[in-house]
Write a protein that holds these residues in place. Structure first.
Motif, short mmCIF file in Angstrom:
data_model
loop_
_atom_site.label_atom_id
_atom_site.label_comp_id
_atom_site.label_asym_id
_atom_site.label_seq_id
_atom_site.Cartn_x
_atom_site.Cartn_y
_atom_site.Cartn_z
N ARG A 20 -9.44 -2.50 0.66
CA ARG A 20 -8.65 -3.68 1.04
C ARG A 20 -7.75 -3.37 2.24
NH1 ARG A 20 -8.31 -3.96 -4.64
NH2 ARG A 20 -6.17 -3.16 -4.67
N PHE A 21 -7.16 -2.20 2.24
CA PHE A 21 -6.32 -1.79 3.36
C PHE A 21 -7.13 -1.76 4.65
CE2 PHE A 21 -4.80 1.62 6.15
CZ PHE A 21 -3.46 1.30 6.30
N CYS A 22 -8.31 -1.14 4.60
CA CYS A 22 -9.15 -1.04 5.80
C CYS A 22 -9.57 -2.42 6.29
CB CYS A 22 -10.38 -0.18 5.50
SG CYS A 22 -9.99 1.57 5.23
N ALA A 23 -9.91 -3.31 5.37
CA ALA A 23 -10.31 -4.66 5.77
C ALA A 23 -9.14 -5.42 6.38
CB ALA A 23 -10.86 -5.42 4.56
N MET A 25 -8.49 -0.17 -3.36
CA MET A 25 -7.27 -0.46 -2.62
C MET A 25 -7.41 -0.01 -1.17
SD MET A 25 -3.32 0.77 -3.28
CE MET A 25 -3.14 -0.23 -4.76
N ILE A 26 -8.03 1.15 -0.97
CA ILE A 26 -8.28 1.62 0.39
C ILE A 26 -9.24 0.68 1.10
CG2 ILE A 26 -9.22 3.51 1.78
CD1 ILE A 26 -8.22 5.44 -0.41
N TYR A 46 0.84 -1.20 0.00
CA TYR A 46 0.00 0.00 0.00
C TYR A 46 0.88 1.27 0.00
CZ TYR A 46 -3.48 -3.45 1.47
OH TYR A 46 -4.30 -4.54 1.55
N LEU A 47 1.85 1.30 0.92
CA LEU A 47 2.69 2.49 1.03
C LEU A 47 3.47 2.75 -0.25
CD1 LEU A 47 4.15 2.07 4.66
CD2 LEU A 47 2.17 3.44 3.93
N SER A 48 3.99 1.70 -0.85
CA SER A 48 4.81 1.89 -2.05
C SER A 48 3.98 2.43 -3.21
CB SER A 48 5.51 0.59 -2.45
OG SER A 48 4.58 -0.42 -2.73
N TYR A 49 2.70 2.02 -3.29
CA TYR A 49 1.82 2.59 -4.33
C TYR A 49 1.48 4.03 -4.00
CZ TYR A 49 -1.95 3.14 -7.68
OH TYR A 49 -2.73 3.61 -8.72
N TRP A 50 1.07 4.28 -2.76
CA TRP A 50 0.61 5.62 -2.39
C TRP A 50 1.74 6.65 -2.42
CZ3 TRP A 50 -2.32 3.29 2.40
CH2 TRP A 50 -3.47 2.64 1.94
N MET A 51 2.96 6.23 -2.15
CA MET A 51 4.06 7.18 -2.13
C MET A 51 4.65 7.45 -3.51
SD MET A 51 4.48 8.75 0.64
CE MET A 51 6.02 9.53 0.19
N GLN A 52 3.97 6.98 -4.55
CA GLN A 52 4.39 7.39 -5.90
C GLN A 52 4.18 8.88 -6.11
OE1 GLN A 52 3.62 4.23 -9.18
NE2 GLN A 52 1.94 4.01 -7.73
N SER A 53 3.31 9.46 -5.30
CA SER A 53 3.03 10.90 -5.40
C SER A 53 2.62 11.41 -4.03
CB SER A 53 1.90 11.14 -6.40
OG SER A 53 1.30 12.41 -6.20
N VAL A 54 3.18 12.53 -3.62
CA VAL A 54 2.80 13.11 -2.33
C VAL A 54 1.32 13.46 -2.33
CG1 VAL A 54 3.16 15.05 -0.76
CG2 VAL A 54 5.13 13.94 -1.83
#
Length: 314
Positions: free
Chosen positions: A300-303, A297-298, A253-261
């Motif tokens: 899935r993260f929350c679950a 994706m969010i 999750y972090l690696s996808y989300w940190m593609q852009s601030v």
């Protein structure tokens, strides 16, 4: 400067030190009550320090009056507490403005200052150093964090330059390292004549390596602070295997989300809405608009992490 409550900052500025988000209403107007709720909920996770305004706070989209208001709201909740430190960031480009903002933060009761070096139009290394020295001198003896975020700013700093700065200004107490990879700089800072402890930023993408090399804390966004707190607690009690396992689960999750601030800002706000912290996930333009797959994706993260953060199951 105000006379602050005595605080042991070496103890407080350690572990998880979240960067606060700024909620807006759907029309883009500031939501001060929502911000106060965010501060309350983040402090309730048990962290001993927090920072505002950072990139995660959309500082570059706040008006001066809004920034002053929110800084005041934060410090109202922290200045008289011995168990928590508020780090107020000074990202202003002009040295004159940065000095004024740093002094104002000290006057309001900031426990420490975070300095983002100037970067617009590629100032010289000497100009960056002069900027940092001016603010360090102006707020002395107030403790200072220097934020090294080359991907966002293009600023080039290294361990010798930071050690030299710290030798001349003892109130330079920490460096927030957001270089890629961060480990070598963290180790070099820790090995100097006056070791400089590091806080790892960038959502903690390289957190295990950073901790092995001597980082004393992490400064992520704030919407799922509990996961970082759990990871830190596991590491502190010697459960490196458990800490790395949790980090490994978070990493896709972090690696996808940190593609852009701007992307991770939008994600963090969506998660905070789902937790009931804020009413709107609005990000001021220009920003990032989450698409259907990113919202899934969010989901899935929350679950996946609801057992550690029950509010994610809402």
């Amino acid at each position: 400067m105000s006379t602050p409550v005595h605080k042991d900052l070496d103890t407080l500025v350690r572990g998880v030190s979240p960067v606060l988000e700024v909620p807006f209403h759907d029309d883009g107007e500031l939501d001060p009550d929502g911000f106060t709720t965010v501060v309350d909920r983040v402090l309730a996770t048990g962290v001993s320090s927090l920072m505002f305004p950072g990139f995660a706070s959309e500082f570059h989209k706040l008006e001066a009056e809004e920034r002053e208001l929110l800084t005041g709201l934060l410090l109202q909740q922290t200045r008289n507490r011995q168990d928590v430190a508020a780090i107020v960031s000074v990202p202003d480009h002009a040295t004159r403005a940065a000095v004024r903002q740093a002094l104002r933060a000290a006057e309001l009761g900031a426990d420490a200052i975070n300095l983002l070096p100037p970067h617009f139009l590629a100032p010289s290394r000497d100009a960056v150093s002069a900027h940092l020295r001016a603010i360090l001198a102006a707020v002395d003896p107030l403790p200072v964090v220097v934020q090294y975020a080359p991907a966002q700013t293009g600023t080039a700093l290294d361990a010798p330059a930071l050690h030299q700065l710290a030798a001349a200004h003892p109130n330079l107490r920490w460096v927030k390292v957001e270089s890629a990879p961060p480990g070598r700089l963290i180790a070099a800072l820790a090995a100097g004549p006056r070791p400089l402890p590091s806080l790892i930023g960038y959502a903690g993408l390289q957190l295990p390596d950073a901790l092995r090399r001597g980082a004393v804390g992490v400064q992520p966004g704030c919407s799922f602070t509990e996961l970082y707190v759990k990871l830190w607690e596991q590491w502190q009690r010697g459960d490196e295997v458990g800490a790395v396992a949790l980090h490994t689960r978070m990493l896709p999750y972090l690696s996808y989300w940190m593609q852009s601030v701007e992307l991770i800002i939008a994600v963090e706000k969506e998660i905070s809405v789902r937790r009931g912290w804020i009413a709107s996930a609005h990000c001021r333009a220009p920003g990032y608009r989450l698409d259907e797959e990113e919202l899934k994706m969010i989901d899935r993260f929350c679950a996946e992490f609801a057992p550690q953060v029950p509010e994610l199951a809402r």
